[in-house]
Design an enzyme around this catalytic site. Structure first.
Site, PDB file in Angstrom:
ATOM      1  N   CYS A   1     -30.359   0.056  -7.884  1.00 44.60           N
ATOM      2  CA  CYS A   1     -31.434   0.835  -8.516  1.00 44.60           C
ATOM      3  C   CYS A   1     -32.825   0.249  -8.327  1.00 44.60           C
ATOM      4  O   CYS A   1     -33.747   0.997  -7.967  1.00 44.60           O
ATOM      5  CB  CYS A   1     -31.162   1.056  -9.995  1.00 44.60           C
ATOM      6  SG  CYS A   1     -29.540   0.596 -10.555  1.00 44.60           S
TER       7      CYS A   1
ATOM      8  N   ARG B   1     -22.015  -9.922  -8.132  1.00 42.78           N
ATOM      9  CA  ARG B   1     -22.207 -10.214  -9.546  1.00 42.78           C
ATOM     10  C   ARG B   1     -21.565 -11.540  -9.880  1.00 42.78           C
ATOM     11  O   ARG B   1     -20.427 -11.807  -9.480  1.00 42.78           O
ATOM     12  CB  ARG B   1     -21.589  -9.087 -10.387  1.00 42.78           C
ATOM     13  CG  ARG B   1     -22.355  -7.807 -10.140  1.00 42.78           C
ATOM     14  CD  ARG B   1     -21.946  -6.656 -10.996  1.00 42.78           C
ATOM     15  NE  ARG B   1     -22.807  -5.520 -10.629  1.00 42.78           N
ATOM     16  CZ  ARG B   1     -22.620  -4.278 -11.008  1.00 42.78           C
ATOM     17  NH1 ARG B   1     -21.610  -3.991 -11.803  1.00 42.78           N
ATOM     18  NH2 ARG B   1     -23.435  -3.328 -10.632  1.00 42.78           N
TER      19      ARG B   1
ATOM     20  N   GLN C   1     -20.567   0.175  -4.268  1.00 47.09           N
ATOM     21  CA  GLN C   1     -20.393   1.437  -4.969  1.00 47.09           C
ATOM     22  C   GLN C   1     -20.719   2.578  -4.022  1.00 47.09           C
ATOM     23  O   GLN C   1     -21.456   2.383  -3.071  1.00 47.09           O
ATOM     24  CB  GLN C   1     -21.346   1.514  -6.161  1.00 47.09           C
ATOM     25  CG  GLN C   1     -21.037   0.498  -7.231  1.00 47.09           C
ATOM     26  CD  GLN C   1     -22.064   0.538  -8.348  1.00 47.09           C
ATOM     27  OE1 GLN C   1     -23.253   0.661  -8.094  1.00 47.09           O
ATOM     28  NE2 GLN C   1     -21.600   0.440  -9.569  1.00 47.09           N
TER      29      GLN C   1
ATOM     30  N   ASP D   1     -22.893   4.629  -4.373  1.00 45.10           N
ATOM     31  CA  ASP D   1     -23.999   4.686  -5.316  1.00 45.10           C
ATOM     32  C   ASP D   1     -25.078   5.655  -4.851  1.00 45.10           C
ATOM     33  O   ASP D   1     -25.291   5.816  -3.653  1.00 45.10           O
ATOM     34  CB  ASP D   1     -24.600   3.268  -5.342  1.00 45.10           C
ATOM     35  CG  ASP D   1     -25.408   3.000  -6.582  1.00 45.10           C
ATOM     36  OD1 ASP D   1     -25.398   3.837  -7.492  1.00 45.10           O
ATOM     37  OD2 ASP D   1     -26.061   1.935  -6.626  1.00 45.10           O
TER      38      ASP D   1
ATOM     39  N   HIS E   1     -29.140   7.325  -6.346  1.00 42.38           N
ATOM     40  CA  HIS E   1     -30.129   7.557  -7.393  1.00 42.38           C
ATOM     41  C   HIS E   1     -30.875   8.828  -7.072  1.00 42.38           C
ATOM     42  O   HIS E   1     -31.274   9.045  -5.931  1.00 42.38           O
ATOM     43  CB  HIS E   1     -31.068   6.351  -7.505  1.00 42.38           C
ATOM     44  CG  HIS E   1     -30.324   5.134  -7.932  1.00 42.38           C
ATOM     45  ND1 HIS E   1     -29.882   4.198  -7.048  1.00 42.38           N
ATOM     46  CD2 HIS E   1     -29.865   4.770  -9.151  1.00 42.38           C
ATOM     47  CE1 HIS E   1     -29.193   3.274  -7.707  1.00 42.38           C
ATOM     48  NE2 HIS E   1     -29.157   3.601  -8.983  1.00 42.38           N
TER      49      HIS E   1
ATOM     50  N   LYS F   1     -24.957   8.688 -20.872  1.00 44.15           N
ATOM     51  CA  LYS F   1     -24.278   8.936 -19.596  1.00 44.15           C
ATOM     52  C   LYS F   1     -23.082   9.846 -19.788  1.00 44.15           C
ATOM     53  O   LYS F   1     -22.607  10.039 -20.902  1.00 44.15           O
ATOM     54  CB  LYS F   1     -23.839   7.614 -18.976  1.00 44.15           C
ATOM     55  CG  LYS F   1     -22.798   6.877 -19.788  1.00 44.15           C
ATOM     56  CD  LYS F   1     -22.373   5.595 -19.080  1.00 44.15           C
ATOM     57  CE  LYS F   1     -21.548   4.740 -20.035  1.00 44.15           C
ATOM     58  NZ  LYS F   1     -21.240   3.432 -19.512  1.00 44.15           N
TER      59      LYS F   1
ATOM     60  N   HIS G   1     -28.776   7.807 -12.268  1.00 40.32           N
ATOM     61  CA  HIS G   1     -27.875   6.928 -11.511  1.00 40.32           C
ATOM     62  C   HIS G   1     -26.534   7.649 -11.475  1.00 40.32           C
ATOM     63  O   HIS G   1     -26.101   8.154 -12.498  1.00 40.32           O
ATOM     64  CB  HIS G   1     -27.584   5.618 -12.237  1.00 40.32           C
ATOM     65  CG  HIS G   1     -28.771   4.839 -12.665  1.00 40.32           C
ATOM     66  ND1 HIS G   1     -29.062   3.615 -12.125  1.00 40.32           N
ATOM     67  CD2 HIS G   1     -29.710   5.069 -13.599  1.00 40.32           C
ATOM     68  CE1 HIS G   1     -30.141   3.131 -12.716  1.00 40.32           C
ATOM     69  NE2 HIS G   1     -30.553   3.995 -13.618  1.00 40.32           N
TER      70      HIS G   1
END
Ligand SMILES: [Zn+2]
Ligand SMILES: [Zn+2]
Length: 652
Positions: A338, A367, A385, A387, A389, A469, A515
């Site tokens: 992000c 992480r 991910q 992922d 945005h 979310k 997200h």
């Protein structure tokens, strides 16, 4: 005499004498319920049948049919197990037992010799005997002094020490059944025979209160159910889960490996890499249709980026940081995409005409989790991910969410994921921003999910502190629930990065940001999907799609030719030209969960055909008729292009 009012689940109330117990209430309702009762429940908390009611209350009577009935049975089985151990090993000292919401219970003992598997068998038999004795459980409230004196007299020194841990303001209760007595708050069943079936699972060494300098204890694990039938079903489910464990399947099928040299960072082996890449391609191929643009942003950023995003402060311990070569340069390895995407948005001026801008990325993320908390692919340090945005005009949020769930529905259909439930997570107790903005955002999410055709539940207070979310929870074949797709409205990052676009009115506005991920982390998705399918992937995803099995050496040339044609058409085909028997080769392809086998013998060699054998067909269906190689290649290529679960379509 004063009375208390007890409200029942059907809405009716009973007037009971003060000091009445849940068992008295059950008896008033009916003798059948009183006989079947295992415990009471007040405000979601289990209470013992024999403990006086606290006053006016809403009470439910828990029986074996209640999901929490098992907890009471298993906790009571702890006492019965301790009794059985004391009957067989009178010198054993009992420590404490524990049962949580799982199907297991445990109890720790101080004994001279570790328990053997034979001992477990004897203890289990003794427990069955105690159950058969139909011993009533009796509750007693005693003074601290009396409790200490009692356990000292019984030689239970560990128990005496445990009494010291009970806070002064708490009643000390004992529970007895037969000659056995234990310190406990309950709740327990009424009689030992309500524990219908027990099974002791394993024994292991442990230390008293986890202190390695203290005495070493033996911990026995067991499980208990109201009936033999339920126990059997549970043991079968546990065995099935063990067989499907993704770490086990991952190693049997050669998908991935883990190594202590890089904790929580999978080594994808060639076959696992195929599955990983196929999943990425699948999502990537949907991007044009749903209007996404894929980007690749840096792995490393100077810490300024994470200071702007707030991760430097809020997420610092979960990231990897180090010094760069430049003077005073501090770099962080990205743990999420992000901040990079926000920065990318801000790098060039934006107009409303470029919105919605949907930026997607499959980069690896890292992480800094402690190695002790990592498990297989489910919890890792290194992940990616699917992922993205979405930056859009604020009044387009609902329509973006709806579009996202259309994509989710398409992905799940292809992957064969059924039993998906949507839920909106609402603001937690501590949250950032204005409660009214939250109300609007929560309502927007619920409306969008419902418009996309899903029913929407609510997870009260489960959102992250910065935004509500929606999560798509998927129930797997073992009945376990997993969160896969998520979409989240971000009310903080556009502000922190000062994101702006030129609106229809020529003025600068702040875009809304979402997200979202469909599969979530690819690692975690693979773990869940491997366990759901048992490694039996749909045809398009299988790492090896076709196993070519020549019967004898002389059939190898034709077999090689078939393989070349399959490879040229993009079908993943392996040739097993070892001089093993056909039966052996078939078994191995079955074990490796290859969806389609092609057996090649004299007949196929002469006619230049192949005879397909589907992994999931049995008996006469196992061997369909011979097929032209060209026709088969076309069918398989078609199945792959359409991402079909089955290799051969059409009626058989
Ligand atoms: Zn107890
Ligand atoms: Zn994000």
């Amino acid at each position: 005499m004063s009375a208390i009012s007890v409200r029942l689940p059907d809405g009716k109330s009973l007037e009971m004498a003060k000091g009445s117990t849940p068992l008295d209430v059950a008896a008033r309702i009916g003798p059948g319920l009183a006989a079947a009762a295992l415990a009471g429940r007040i405000d979601g908390r289990l209470v013992d049948l024999r403990a006086p009611l606290p006053g006016h209350c809403a009470l439910e009577i828990v029986t074996a049919r209640d999901p929490q009935g098992g907890e009471v049975l298993r906790h009571s089985a702890e006492h019965v197990m301790a009794d059985a151990v004391k009957r067989l090993f009178p010198d054993a000292q009992i420590d404490v037992g524990r049962s949580d919401h799982s199907e297991k219970f445990q109890y720790d003992f101080l004994v001279d010799e570790p328990f053997s598997p034979e001992d477990l068998g004897r203890i289990e038999k003794e427990m069955e005997k105690i159950a058969g004795e139909k011993l009533p459980f009796r509750r007693e409230v005693v003074s601290r002094e009396d409790a200490i004196a009692l356990f000292r007299r019984l030689g239970e020194d560990l128990k005496v020490s445990r009494i010291a841990d009970i806070p002064d303001d708490q009643d000390i209760t004992l529970f007895r059944h037969g000659d056995f007595v234990d310190l406990c708050r309950g709740p327990h069943v009424q009689r030992s025979d309500q524990i219908g079936a027990v099974k002791l699972l394993e024994v292991s060494g442990t230390y008293w209160k986890g202190d390695e300098s203290g005495p070493k204890l033996q911990r026995i694990y067991g499980t208990a159910f109201a009936s033999k039938k339920e126990l059997k079903a549970h043991l079968a489910a546990v065995e099935e889960a063990r067989k499907r464990d993704h770490r086990r399947v991952g190693s049997e099928l050669g998908l991935f490996a883990l190594d202590a040299l890089s904790p929580g960072s999978p080594f994808y082996l060639p076959k696992g890499t195929v599955v990983y890449n196929e999943l990425v391609s699948f999502i990537r191929d949907l991007y044009p249709k749903y209007g996404y643009h894929e980007v690749i942003t840096p792995q490393l950023f100077r810490s300024e980026l994470f200071k702007v995003s707030g991760h430097y402060e809020k997420f610092h311990d979960d990231m990897f940081w180090f010094e760069g070569a430049d003077e005073g340069e501090e770099l962080g390895i990205k743990a999420m995409n992000c901040p990079g995407h926000c920065h990318l948005f801000a790098m060039a001026k934006k107009s409303y005409r470029e919105l919605p801008l949907r930026l997607a990325e499959f980069s690896r993320l890292h992480r800094n989790e402690r190695s002790g908390t990592l498990t297989g692919l489910s919890r890792v340090r290194s992940l990616a991910q699917d992922d993205a945005h979405i930056f859009c005009e604020p009044d387009h949020v609902a329509q973006e969410i709806q579009l996202f769930f259309e994509m989710v529905a398409e992905v799940y259909r292809v992957l064969g994921l059924e039993g998906v439930e949507m839920a909106v997570s609402t603001r937690p107790e501590a949250f950032l921003g204005d409660p009214e903005d939250w109300d609007v955002a929560e309502r927007t999410l619920i409306d969008a999910v419902e418009t996309a055709g899903f029913r929407c539940g609510v997870k009260q207070g489960e959102a992250a502190f910065y935004a509500p979310k929606v999560e798509a929870d998927f129930r797997d074949v073992l009945g376990r629930s997993w969160t896969l797709a998520t979409i989240q409205i971000d009310m903080a990052l556009p502000q922190r990065f000062g994101l702006r676009y030129v609106g229809r009115d020529g003025e600068l506005h702040q875009p809304a940001m979402l997200h979202r991920a469909v599969l979530g982390s690819l690692e975690r998705f693979m773990a869940i999907y491997i366990e759901h399918t048992g490694g039996d992937f749909p045809f398009w995803l299988a790492p090896v799609q076709v196993a070519i099995l020549p019967i004898a050496e002389r059939h190898v040339p034709h077999a090689s030719g078939v393989r070349e044609r399959l490879l040229a058409a993009g079908v993943r085909a392996d040739l097993d030209d070892r001089s093993e028997t056909l039966g052996f080769k078939i078994r191995e392809a079955e074990t490796q969960k290859v969806p389609l086998m092609l057996v090649i013998g004299d007949q196929e060699q002469e006619s230049g055909t192949v005879t397909p054998r589907l992994r999931h067909s049995k008996g006469s269906k196992a061997r369909g008729g011979a097929m032209e190689v060209g026709a088969l290649v076309a069918q398989l290529a078609g199945a792959i292009a359409a991402r079909r679960a089955d290799a051969l379509a059409g009626p058989d």
